[in-house]
Enzyme design. Structure first.
Site, PDB file in Angstrom:
ATOM      1  N   LEU A   1       0.844  -1.191   0.000  1.00 35.54           N
ATOM      2  CA  LEU A   1       0.000   0.000   0.000  1.00 35.54           C
ATOM      3  C   LEU A   1       0.884   1.248   0.000  1.00 35.54           C
ATOM      4  CD1 LEU A   1      -3.059  -0.643   2.380  1.00 35.54           C
ATOM      5  CD2 LEU A   1      -2.981  -0.672  -0.121  1.00 35.54           C
TER       6      LEU A   1
ATOM      7  N   CYS B   1       8.824  -7.743 -14.040  1.00 35.87           N
ATOM      8  CA  CYS B   1       7.723  -8.682 -13.807  1.00 35.87           C
ATOM      9  C   CYS B   1       6.344  -8.045 -13.866  1.00 35.87           C
ATOM     10  CB  CYS B   1       7.915  -9.383 -12.470  1.00 35.87           C
ATOM     11  SG  CYS B   1       9.325 -10.476 -12.472  1.00 35.87           S
TER      12      CYS B   1
ATOM     13  N   GLY C   1       2.930   6.111  -4.535  1.00 40.45           N
ATOM     14  CA  GLY C   1       4.064   6.851  -5.074  1.00 40.45           C
ATOM     15  C   GLY C   1       4.174   6.675  -6.570  1.00 40.45           C
TER      16      GLY C   1
HETATM   17  C1  UDX Z   1       7.326  -9.072  -8.102  1.00 47.92           C
HETATM   18  C2  UDX Z   1       6.503  -9.944  -7.147  1.00 47.92           C
HETATM   19  O1  UDX Z   1       6.494  -9.361  -5.847  1.00 47.92           O
HETATM   20  C3  UDX Z   1       7.098 -11.345  -7.080  1.00 47.92           C
HETATM   21  O2  UDX Z   1       6.311 -12.171  -6.237  1.00 47.92           O
HETATM   22  C4  UDX Z   1       7.156 -11.912  -8.464  1.00 47.92           C
HETATM   23  O3  UDX Z   1       7.774 -13.181  -8.433  1.00 47.92           O
HETATM   24  C5  UDX Z   1       7.918 -10.975  -9.406  1.00 47.92           C
HETATM   25  O4  UDX Z   1       7.360  -9.685  -9.380  1.00 47.92           O
HETATM   26  P1  UDX Z   1       9.640  -7.736  -7.944  1.00 47.92           P
HETATM   27  O5  UDX Z   1       9.372  -7.285  -9.337  1.00 47.92           O
HETATM   28  O6  UDX Z   1      10.995  -8.211  -7.583  1.00 47.92           O
HETATM   29  O7  UDX Z   1       8.625  -8.928  -7.563  1.00 47.92           O
HETATM   30  O8  UDX Z   1       9.328  -6.487  -6.996  1.00 47.92           O
HETATM   31  P2  UDX Z   1       8.237  -6.054  -5.918  1.00 47.92           P
HETATM   32  O9  UDX Z   1       8.866  -5.997  -4.606  1.00 47.92           O
HETATM   33  O10 UDX Z   1       6.989  -6.828  -6.055  1.00 47.92           O
HETATM   34  O11 UDX Z   1       7.973  -4.547  -6.397  1.00 47.92           O
HETATM   35  C6  UDX Z   1       7.439  -4.281  -7.684  1.00 47.92           C
HETATM   36  C7  UDX Z   1       7.300  -2.800  -7.930  1.00 47.92           C
HETATM   37  O12 UDX Z   1       6.233  -2.279  -7.167  1.00 47.92           O
HETATM   38  C8  UDX Z   1       8.515  -1.962  -7.585  1.00 47.92           C
HETATM   39  O13 UDX Z   1       8.726  -1.017  -8.632  1.00 47.92           O
HETATM   40  C9  UDX Z   1       8.126  -1.280  -6.309  1.00 47.92           C
HETATM   41  O14 UDX Z   1       8.772  -0.036  -6.164  1.00 47.92           O
HETATM   42  C10 UDX Z   1       6.628  -1.104  -6.493  1.00 47.92           C
HETATM   43  N1  UDX Z   1       5.871  -1.016  -5.238  1.00 47.92           N
HETATM   44  C11 UDX Z   1       5.874  -2.048  -4.339  1.00 47.92           C
HETATM   45  C12 UDX Z   1       5.117   0.128  -4.961  1.00 47.92           C
HETATM   46  O15 UDX Z   1       5.089   1.068  -5.765  1.00 47.92           O
HETATM   47  N2  UDX Z   1       4.403   0.200  -3.803  1.00 47.92           N
HETATM   48  C13 UDX Z   1       4.394  -0.808  -2.889  1.00 47.92           C
HETATM   49  O16 UDX Z   1       3.718  -0.673  -1.866  1.00 47.92           O
HETATM   50  C14 UDX Z   1       5.150  -1.972  -3.174  1.00 47.92           C
END
Ligand code: UDX
Length: 439
Positions: free
Chosen positions: A256, A266, A259
Site C-alpha cells: 500500500l 515482472c 508513489g
Molecule cells: C514481483 C513480485 O512481488 C514477485 O512475487 C514476483 O515473483 C515478481 O514480481 P519484484 O518485481 O521483484 O517482484 O518487486 P516487488 O517488490 O513486487 O515490487 C514491484 C514494484 O512495485 C517496484 O517497482 C516497487 O517499487 C513497487 N511497489 C511495491 C510500490 O510502488 N508500492 C508498494 O507498496 C510496493
C-alpha cells in the site's frame, strides 16, 4: 544416489535457484546460452546485484557442488530434474509474452533426455504453455513419455531472492502424475520439513497462480495510487489513509506504498501478458480492470514529471535536476521498466539538465539511457540542483541529512516520488517538500 539438478537460464531467477539448490545439498549444473555470463558464474561471481547471492554462489562453486556450462548435452545426461528459468519478456509492440526462450530451451534440452527425468518450468508463462510444452517434450525426447513435465511457479522478489527461494511463503506444483509429485516433494523436502505450505494442482492452475498473484499485487499498488489521486484532489494525505487501512487485517499494510508505482521485469509485463492470454481464451472481459491498473500506474510517472515542472515554475529549461535512484526498486540493480529512469528521461527531453545517482544500478542505467548524466554520489547529483527528485527508496537516501544536503543545492526543493522520506525533518530543514497524494 542424490538427485542431480540442472537449472536452465541463469538470470535473477535461475542463478538464485541454482545456488539455492546447491545449498539444499544437491549437485547442480546451471546452463545459459551466453558464454560471458557462464564465465562469470563459473568464477563464482554473480553478473548482477542481489543481496546475499554472491556469498551463496561463491560458496557452492568452491565446494564443487555447483558448476555452469553452455552445453545442453552435458546438462541432459547429468540431470534427474531440469528447472526451466528463462525469461518471458513482453513482445515488442504487443501485450503478449515472448515465448521464444522457453520454447528454445525445450528444443535444445529434449534431444539429450535419454532416461527418465522431470522437466520443471519455473518461468512465468501464459496459461496453457505447460500443456503445449509437455507434448513437445515427449515428442522430442528419446526417453519419450519418461521425460515428464511439471510446473512450479516462482514468487521471488528481487532484493530478497535468496531469502524467498530458501524460505518461500508457499510452494505450488502443477503435475500430471504421482511420480512427478513425488520427485518434487523429494527435491523440496528440506523446505517442506521446515513447514513451507505446499499446494498441488494441475498444470493450468499452477500457471494461473503466478499470473493472478502478480495481478493482485499490481492492483493493490494501483488501488492506493488511485486513492493518492483522490487525496490530492481533496487535500487529504494518502500515507495516513494507508496507515489507517492497514490495521484492517483483511486489507493488510503491505503493497500500500503510494508513489511512483510499479516497474521492473515482472509486474508490468505480466499483467499485460495476462490480459493478452485472457483475450485469446475468450475471457478478456474478466481482466479489463487490469487495463485501468496499468493506466493508473503509468499516470504516476507523468504526475511526478508534472509535480517537478511545477516546482521549476513551469519549465525545466535552464534547470538542474538531481535524480536519486535509477533501479526499479531498492536493493536491486535492475532497471527494466524503471519508473525512476522513465521520469529522468522525460525531464531531460523537456530540457532539464538531469544528474542521476543510484547506489548499484549505474552501469545498467548508463547502457540503457546513455544521454543522462551520471555522478558518483547523492551529494554530487544534488550539487547546484534547483530540484531534487527522490525516485527509488534506497536506505542510503532515507538516511541523508536534509540540512547537510541543503548546503550544496541551489534551491531546497524536493519531490519524494516514493513517500519514503521524513516530511517533518525535511520541512524543518527549510525544504519545500512535495509528494504524491499529500498536501
Ligand atoms: C514481483 C513480485 O512481488 C514477485 O512475487 C514476483 O515473483 C515478481 O514480481 P519484484 O518485481 O521483484 O517482484 O518487486 P516487488 O517488490 O513486487 O515490487 C514491484 C514494484 O512495485 C517496484 O517497482 C516497487 O517499487 C513497487 N511497489 C511495491 C510500490 O510502488 N508500492 C508498494 O507498496 C510496493
Amino acid at each position: 544416489m542424490s538427485i542431480r539438478v540442472t537449472v536452465i537460464g541463469t538470470g535473477y531467477l535461475g542463478a538464485t535457484h541454482a545456488a539455492a539448490m546447491a545449498e539444499l545439498g544437491y549437485d547442480v549444473i546451471g546452463i545459459d546460452v551466453e558464454p560471458e555470463k557462464i564465465a562469470e558464474l563459473s568464477a563464482g561471481r554473480v553478473p548482477f546485484y542481489e543481496p546475499g547471492l554472491d556469498e551463496l554462489l561463491a560458496k557452492h562453486v568452491a565446494s564443487g557442488r555447483l558448476r555452469f556450462t553452455t552445453d545442453y548435452a552435458e546438462a541432459g545426461s547429468f540431470g534427474d530434474i531440469h528447472f526451466i528459468c528463462v525469461g518471458t519478456p513482453q513482445l515488442k509492440g504487443e501485450f503478449a509474452a515472448d515465448m521464444r526462450y522457453v520454447d528454445s530451451s525445450i528444443e535444445m534440452l529434449a534431444p539429450h533426455l535419454t532416461r527418465p527425468c522431470l522437466v520443471v518450468g519455473k518461468s512465468t508463462v501464459p496459461v496453457g504453455t505447460a500443456a503445449r510444452v509437455a507434448d513437445r517434450l515427449t515428442a522430442l525426447a528419446p526417453a519419450g513419455s519418461d521425460a515428464e513435465l511439471a510446473w512450479n511457479p516462482e514468487f521471488l522478489r528481487e532484493g530478497f531472492a535468496v531469502e524467498d527461494t530458501l524460505r518461500p511463503n508457499r510452494l505450488v506444483i502443477g503435475v500430471t502424475s504421482e511420480r512427478a509429485e513425488q520427485v518434487l516433494r523429494e527435491v523440496y523436502a528440506p523446505l517442506l520439513d521446515a513447514g513451507v505450505p505446499l499446494v498441488v494442482t494441475d498444470l493450468p492452475t499452477s500457471e494461473l497462480v503466478k499470473a493472478s498473484a502478480n495481478a493482485f499485487l499490481a492492483t493493490k499498488i494501483s488501488f492506493i495510487n488511485a486513492m493518492a489521486e483522490v487525496c490530492e484532489a481533496a487535500g487529504a494525505d494518502v500515507t495516513l489513509l494507508a496507515k489507517a487501512l492497514s490495521y484492517d487485517d483483511r486489507i493488510g499494510g503491505k503493497f500500500l506504498g503510494a508513489g511512483l508505482g510499479f516497474g521492473g521485469g515482472c509486474l508490468p509485463k505480466d499483467i499485460r501478458a495476462f490480459m493478452a492470454r485472457a483475450g485469446e481464451l475468450g475471457a478478456d472481459q474478466a481482466l479489463t480492470f487490469l487495463r485501468e491498473v496499468d493506466a493508473i500506474n503509468m499516470r504516476r510517472r507523468a504526475r511526478v514529471v508534472e509535480l517537478a515542472r511545477e516546482q521549476c515554475n513551469g519549465s525545466f529549461l535552464g534547470r538542474r535536476i538531481a535524480v536519486l535512484g535509477a533501479a526499479f526498486k531498492p536493493d536491486s540493480d535492475d532497471i527494466r521498466d524503471s519508473p525512476a529512469l522513465n521520469v529522468a528521461a522525460q525531464i531531460q527531453l523537456q530540457g532539464g539538465d538531469v544528474s542521476v545517482y543510484d547506489p548499484k544500478a549505474m552501469d545498467n542505467a548508463r547502457k540503457a539511457y546513455p544521454s543522462l548524466t551520471y555522478v558518483d554520489s547523492a551529494a554530487e547529483a544534488c550539487r547546484g540542483a534547483h530540484l531534487v527528485l527522490h525516485l527509488t527508496e534506497w536506505a542510503e537516501f532515507r538516511a541523508m541529512d536534509p540540512a547537510t544536503l541543503g548546503e550544496v543545492v541551489a534551491e531546497r526543493k524536493i519531490v519524494d516520488g516514493r513517500n519514503a522520506l521524513d516530511l517533518a525533518q525535511w520541512r524543518a530543514a527549510g525544504w519545500t517538500y512535495r509528494a504524491l497524494g499529500r498536501p
